[in-house]
Scaffold this motif. Structure first.
Motif, PDB file in Angstrom:
ATOM      1  N   MET A 361      21.770  -7.766 -39.718  1.00  0.00           N
ATOM      2  CA  MET A 361      22.136  -9.029 -40.342  1.00  0.00           C
ATOM      3  C   MET A 361      23.391  -8.937 -41.222  1.00  0.00           C
ATOM      4  O   MET A 361      24.211  -9.870 -41.225  1.00  0.00           O
ATOM      5  CB  MET A 361      20.950  -9.557 -41.159  1.00  0.00           C
ATOM      6  N   PRO A 362      23.623  -7.844 -41.974  1.00  0.00           N
ATOM      7  CA  PRO A 362      24.834  -7.796 -42.819  1.00  0.00           C
ATOM      8  C   PRO A 362      26.146  -7.926 -42.048  1.00  0.00           C
ATOM      9  O   PRO A 362      27.161  -8.295 -42.632  1.00  0.00           O
ATOM     10  CB  PRO A 362      24.728  -6.420 -43.492  1.00  0.00           C
ATOM     11  N   TRP A 363      26.121  -7.620 -40.741  1.00  0.00           N
ATOM     12  CA  TRP A 363      27.345  -7.705 -39.932  1.00  0.00           C
ATOM     13  C   TRP A 363      27.455  -9.032 -39.172  1.00  0.00           C
ATOM     14  O   TRP A 363      28.434  -9.258 -38.477  1.00  0.00           O
ATOM     15  CB  TRP A 363      27.389  -6.565 -38.918  1.00  0.00           C
ATOM     16  N   LEU A 364      26.432  -9.891 -39.308  1.00  0.00           N
ATOM     17  CA  LEU A 364      26.342 -11.082 -38.461  1.00  0.00           C
ATOM     18  C   LEU A 364      26.373 -12.374 -39.270  1.00  0.00           C
ATOM     19  O   LEU A 364      25.684 -13.337 -38.956  1.00  0.00           O
ATOM     20  CB  LEU A 364      25.066 -11.012 -37.613  1.00  0.00           C
ATOM     21  N   HIS A 404      13.348 -13.579 -34.014  1.00  0.00           N
ATOM     22  CA  HIS A 404      13.563 -14.258 -35.298  1.00  0.00           C
ATOM     23  C   HIS A 404      14.322 -13.400 -36.312  1.00  0.00           C
ATOM     24  O   HIS A 404      14.464 -13.796 -37.468  1.00  0.00           O
ATOM     25  CB  HIS A 404      12.221 -14.684 -35.896  1.00  0.00           C
ATOM     26  N   MET A 405      14.820 -12.241 -35.896  1.00  0.00           N
ATOM     27  CA  MET A 405      15.577 -11.377 -36.803  1.00  0.00           C
ATOM     28  C   MET A 405      16.912 -11.998 -37.208  1.00  0.00           C
ATOM     29  O   MET A 405      17.430 -11.740 -38.299  1.00  0.00           O
ATOM     30  CB  MET A 405      15.846 -10.022 -36.147  1.00  0.00           C
ATOM     31  N   PRO A 407      19.849 -15.557 -36.693  1.00  0.00           N
ATOM     32  CA  PRO A 407      19.972 -16.970 -36.341  1.00  0.00           C
ATOM     33  C   PRO A 407      19.978 -17.166 -34.829  1.00  0.00           C
ATOM     34  O   PRO A 407      20.437 -16.291 -34.079  1.00  0.00           O
ATOM     35  CB  PRO A 407      21.323 -17.362 -36.956  1.00  0.00           C
ATOM     36  N   HIS A 408      19.492 -18.314 -34.392  1.00  0.00           N
ATOM     37  CA  HIS A 408      19.454 -18.587 -32.958  1.00  0.00           C
ATOM     38  C   HIS A 408      20.859 -18.606 -32.370  1.00  0.00           C
ATOM     39  O   HIS A 408      21.069 -18.263 -31.206  1.00  0.00           O
ATOM     40  CB  HIS A 408      18.746 -19.917 -32.701  1.00  0.00           C
ATOM     41  N   THR A 409      21.843 -19.000 -33.167  1.00  0.00           N
ATOM     42  CA  THR A 409      23.235 -18.968 -32.709  1.00  0.00           C
ATOM     43  C   THR A 409      23.680 -17.551 -32.378  1.00  0.00           C
ATOM     44  O   THR A 409      24.490 -17.335 -31.479  1.00  0.00           O
ATOM     45  CB  THR A 409      24.154 -19.556 -33.791  1.00  0.00           C
ATOM     46  N   VAL A 410      23.158 -16.581 -33.105  1.00  0.00           N
ATOM     47  CA  VAL A 410      23.460 -15.175 -32.838  1.00  0.00           C
ATOM     48  C   VAL A 410      22.678 -14.692 -31.622  1.00  0.00           C
ATOM     49  O   VAL A 410      23.201 -13.959 -30.770  1.00  0.00           O
ATOM     50  CB  VAL A 410      23.131 -14.300 -34.062  1.00  0.00           C
ATOM     51  N   ASN A 411      21.415 -15.104 -31.515  1.00  0.00           N
ATOM     52  CA  ASN A 411      20.583 -14.670 -30.389  1.00  0.00           C
ATOM     53  C   ASN A 411      21.209 -14.993 -29.038  1.00  0.00           C
ATOM     54  O   ASN A 411      21.081 -14.234 -28.077  1.00  0.00           O
ATOM     55  CB  ASN A 411      19.199 -15.329 -30.461  1.00  0.00           C
ATOM     56  N   LYS A 412      21.884 -16.143 -28.947  1.00  0.00           N
ATOM     57  CA  LYS A 412      22.472 -16.544 -27.675  1.00  0.00           C
ATOM     58  C   LYS A 412      23.555 -15.578 -27.212  1.00  0.00           C
ATOM     59  O   LYS A 412      23.836 -15.493 -26.012  1.00  0.00           O
ATOM     60  CB  LYS A 412      23.051 -17.959 -27.796  1.00  0.00           C
ATOM     61  N   ALA A 413      24.169 -14.878 -28.150  1.00  0.00           N
ATOM     62  CA  ALA A 413      25.229 -13.924 -27.805  1.00  0.00           C
ATOM     63  C   ALA A 413      24.765 -12.478 -27.898  1.00  0.00           C
ATOM     64  O   ALA A 413      25.549 -11.554 -27.676  1.00  0.00           O
ATOM     65  CB  ALA A 413      26.429 -14.136 -28.724  1.00  0.00           C
ATOM     66  N   ALA A 414      23.471 -12.265 -28.226  1.00  0.00           N
ATOM     67  CA  ALA A 414      22.955 -10.900 -28.366  1.00  0.00           C
ATOM     68  C   ALA A 414      23.096 -10.137 -27.048  1.00  0.00           C
ATOM     69  O   ALA A 414      22.789 -10.656 -25.976  1.00  0.00           O
ATOM     70  CB  ALA A 414      21.493 -10.946 -28.792  1.00  0.00           C
ATOM     71  N   PHE A 415      23.574  -8.910 -27.137  1.00  0.00           N
ATOM     72  CA  PHE A 415      23.843  -8.084 -25.964  1.00  0.00           C
ATOM     73  C   PHE A 415      22.556  -7.348 -25.588  1.00  0.00           C
ATOM     74  O   PHE A 415      22.254  -6.273 -26.099  1.00  0.00           O
ATOM     75  CB  PHE A 415      24.966  -7.103 -26.306  1.00  0.00           C
ATOM     76  N   ASN A 416      21.773  -7.961 -24.683  1.00  0.00           N
ATOM     77  CA  ASN A 416      20.482  -7.397 -24.288  1.00  0.00           C
ATOM     78  C   ASN A 416      20.678  -6.330 -23.227  1.00  0.00           C
ATOM     79  O   ASN A 416      21.312  -6.575 -22.198  1.00  0.00           O
ATOM     80  CB  ASN A 416      19.561  -8.500 -23.747  1.00  0.00           C
ATOM     81  N   LEU A 417      20.115  -5.167 -23.452  1.00  0.00           N
ATOM     82  CA  LEU A 417      20.271  -4.063 -22.520  1.00  0.00           C
ATOM     83  C   LEU A 417      18.944  -3.348 -22.298  1.00  0.00           C
ATOM     84  O   LEU A 417      18.051  -3.388 -23.145  1.00  0.00           O
ATOM     85  CB  LEU A 417      21.320  -3.075 -23.012  1.00  0.00           C
ATOM     86  N   ILE A 418      18.835  -2.710 -21.146  1.00  0.00           N
ATOM     87  CA  ILE A 418      17.638  -1.907 -20.837  1.00  0.00           C
ATOM     88  C   ILE A 418      18.028  -0.474 -20.507  1.00  0.00           C
ATOM     89  O   ILE A 418      17.220   0.293 -19.984  1.00  0.00           O
ATOM     90  CB  ILE A 418      16.817  -2.532 -19.696  1.00  0.00           C
ATOM     91  N   GLY A 419      19.251  -0.122 -20.830  1.00  0.00           N
ATOM     92  CA  GLY A 419      19.733   1.233 -20.616  1.00  0.00           C
ATOM     93  C   GLY A 419      21.237   1.272 -20.777  1.00  0.00           C
ATOM     94  O   GLY A 419      21.915   0.248 -20.674  1.00  0.00           O
ATOM     95  N   SER A 420      21.767   2.466 -21.049  1.00  0.00           N
ATOM     96  CA  SER A 420      23.204   2.628 -21.220  1.00  0.00           C
ATOM     97  C   SER A 420      23.547   4.100 -21.015  1.00  0.00           C
ATOM     98  O   SER A 420      22.683   4.917 -20.685  1.00  0.00           O
ATOM     99  CB  SER A 420      23.632   2.179 -22.626  1.00  0.00           C
ATOM    100  N   HIS A 421      24.804   4.437 -21.273  1.00  0.00           N
ATOM    101  CA  HIS A 421      25.247   5.823 -21.167  1.00  0.00           C
ATOM    102  C   HIS A 421      24.610   6.707 -22.232  1.00  0.00           C
ATOM    103  O   HIS A 421      24.717   7.929 -22.159  1.00  0.00           O
ATOM    104  CB  HIS A 421      26.775   5.892 -21.294  1.00  0.00           C
ATOM    105  N   ASP A 422      23.934   6.091 -23.201  1.00  0.00           N
ATOM    106  CA  ASP A 422      23.295   6.840 -24.288  1.00  0.00           C
ATOM    107  C   ASP A 422      21.790   7.010 -24.091  1.00  0.00           C
ATOM    108  O   ASP A 422      21.131   7.629 -24.936  1.00  0.00           O
ATOM    109  CB  ASP A 422      23.521   6.120 -25.623  1.00  0.00           C
ATOM    110  N   THR A 423      21.221   6.462 -23.022  1.00  0.00           N
ATOM    111  CA  THR A 423      19.765   6.470 -22.837  1.00  0.00           C
ATOM    112  C   THR A 423      19.410   6.899 -21.421  1.00  0.00           C
ATOM    113  O   THR A 423      20.218   6.760 -20.495  1.00  0.00           O
ATOM    114  CB  THR A 423      19.172   5.062 -23.069  1.00  0.00           C
TER     115      THR A 423
END
Length: 578
Positions: A361-364, A404-405, A407-423
């Protein structure tokens, strides 16, 4: 009524806006404690005689986690300001008013209420509009495709001939990506996220040598410009990785400090504990204590100016559409505020994405990032499908908490992932169970946010923790799971065809039992229902809410007439027009 569990603050996810004429308000209360939650609100200067004029409206229930119920309401602001309180009614009919100054038996005077003094345009948060409709594809360039063997570094191995290691090279480059843009278009991808492509020593390129040059193994600035132009022609955005927390060992300023110590003009570009530098003792700040990744001092004006020039350069020179910010929580807030201002001045609708694994939240708050990588989303997915430590009810509660962590305005742009180069890859996390992976993708591509596919997951690639998750992409279709490809392709197409499955509507978990998870996507014109059967047996469901719905997509063994017969480890997506 448990008053101690009622939570609201006039800021962050509890009070936010996406326009100058409305505000969204959220409140939390002990799970199951409140029978009715109402919002009392009005203009603080609107009086009739000595009586304050206000409206009372029902707050909307938006879900529950293991401890709290959540309520949310958007109200109009004719004059960009409001005062408000909450009227709580418990199951025995007892009421109380909750305001900034505490609880009261009756509505307190206006000066004691929660306040939005005046909504300024700088306080209206909105990520670039195109992001909410984007389906991302993450590419690790060294392992995606080799398009120009003349660029191969010495010792390059035959494509896919060996398992990946921290040190080996297979010759992936930007021309290889250009050659396969039509593949991404066919899949339905509308955004590419590249891990670093600037000149670096390693195969992963997170140890930058020169931020102003493309790594010679990958191509040139002209190659990147061609890639961006070709991607844009196919409706695909391009986002690059900014590694501004640390440089690489061979970064010229760091080499100068190594060689000249106290006499180096770059002494304040880094964080030495003592001089001369000692690589064995690592007597300087470094990412993860790795000697080859010295931490940059972003408070230094010269460092700051250099990195901000980098941010502008690649937007102006090649037309990129966004920046993903590596290890963003280890860089100071002031730098990111300057970064946002610089980037948005060059390209107002550029996407700024932070890599932060925890509460962000402090960055958003509208002055730094547009969104963060949604690792809490990934954690909940893995705990239900991989480790199986979450029951369906617990999964719904955890996802509701994630939802609910911010704002809904932020949720719409949240980068949802199920894996990456780190996992580890999602198929490996699921012990090779492709049915689980299909269910996970069904959730990923129907959940609020902007989803990302890690290259090759759509064709069933496996691989353990780094470096195992960084295998070469197999381009022979005989080595690809085409059924999995078609599943992901279908879900992406449905997301585009039916906006209620993306970010047009709200989300609420509505039916949970010991084996089935079901959530509802709501919009003005339609409702959609996503069901996942986690059990090892077929499940028949008769759900009143779904009466009149039609089946959009399901695995072949699932059927829907008067009841939904969902196969073991199956999924279904239904839609009902309003």
């Amino acid at each position: 009524m448990d008053k101690s569990s009622v939570i609201h603050f006039a800021r962050d996810q509890f009070l936010y806006s996406s326009s100058l004429d409305s505000i969204t308000i959220m409140i939390m209360a002990k799970k199951g404690d409140i029978a009715k939650m109402e919002l009392v609100h009005g203009d603080p200067y609107d009086f009739k005689g000595s009586n304050w004029i206000y409206k009372t409206t029902d707050m909307r229930y938006t879900g529950s986690d293991e401890l709290y119920d959540y309520y949310r309401k958007t109200i109009e602001l004719p004059h960009r300001r409001t005062r408000y309180a909450f009227r709580l009614t418990d199951h025995e009919g007892k009421t109380a008013y909750f305001s900034e100054k505490g609880f009261y038996d009756k509505l307190p005077e206006v000066g004691l209420l929660f306040a939005l003094p005046y909504l300024h345009h700088t306080e209206v948060f909105s990520a670039p509009d195109w992001v909410k409709d984007t389906v991302w594809y993450q590419i690790f360039p060294e392992r995606f495709a080799n398009g120009n063997k003349e660029l191969d570094p010495e010792g390059t191995l035959e494509w896919g001939s060996e398992d990946p290691t921290p040190d080996n090279f297979f010759g992936g480059d930007l021309e290889g990506v250009i050659n396969h843009l039509d593949y991404l278009k066919e899949l339905g991808i509308t955004g590419i996220y590249f891990t670093p492509i600037f000149h670096a020593f390693s195969n992963h390129k997170y140890d930058t040598i020169d931020y102003m040059e493309i790594d010679p193994q990958f191509g040139t600035k002209e190659t990147l410009k061609k890639l961006v132009d070709e991607a844009h022609a196919r409706g695909i955005k391009v986002m690059l990785d900014a590694v501004f927390n640390h440089s690489g060992y061979h970064f010229k300023p760091f080499q100068d400090l190594l060689q000249h110590g106290e006499a180096s003009k770059y002494k304040d570009w880094f964080h030495p504990h003592s001089l001369p530098l000692d690589e064995q003792k690592v007597n300087y700040d470094a990412f993860g204590y790795v000697a080859s990744m010295p931490k940059l001092n972003t408070k230094n004006p010269e460092v700051k100016e250099y990195l901000l020039q980098v941010a502008k350069h690649w937007i102006l020179e090649c037309g990129i559409d966004g920046w993903r910010l590596d290890v963003a929580n280890e860089v100071d807030f002031d730098f990111w505020r300057s970064f946002r201002k610089t980037v948005k001045e060059e390209k107002e609708d550029a996407y700024i994405l932070g890599e932060i694994w925890h509460d962000s939240m402090p960055w958003l708050r509208g002055d730094q990032f547009d969104a963060v990588m949604n690792y809490p989303f990934l954690t909940a997915i893995l705990e239900m499908f991989s480790s199986e430590t979450l029951e369906p009810t617990e999964f719904a509660e955890k996802m509701t908490k994630v939802y609910h962590m911010y704002p809904h305005t932020v949720n719409k742009a949240a980068f949802n992932l199920i894996g990456s180069h780190d996992t580890p890859r999602i198929l490996t996390e699921c012990q090779g169970d492709i049915k689980k992976v299909k269910q996970i993708y069904t959730i990923l591509l129907t959940f609020t946010g902007t989803p990302c596919i890690y290259y090759g997951d759509e064709i069933g690639m496996d691989g353990g923790q780094d470096p195992g998750c960084r295998k070469c992409m197999p381009w022979d279709e005989n080595e690809q799971d085409r059924d999995m490809f078609e599943h992901v392709q279908t879900l992406i197409a449905l997301r585009k065809e039916h906006p209620v499955l993306a970010n047009e509507g709200d989300l609420l978990f509505v039916h949970i039992d010991s084996e089935v998870v079901m959530y509802k996507r709501e919009s003005a014109n339609a409702d959609a229902y996503v069901l996942i059967n986690l059990g090892d047996n077929e499940k028949e469901l008769s759900i009143e809410e779904c009466v009149g719905a039609s089946l959009l997509y399901a695995n072949p063994e699932t059927s829907f007439t008067d009841t939904l017969s969902i196969s073991k480890r199956g999924f279904a997506i239904l839609k009902k027009e309003k």
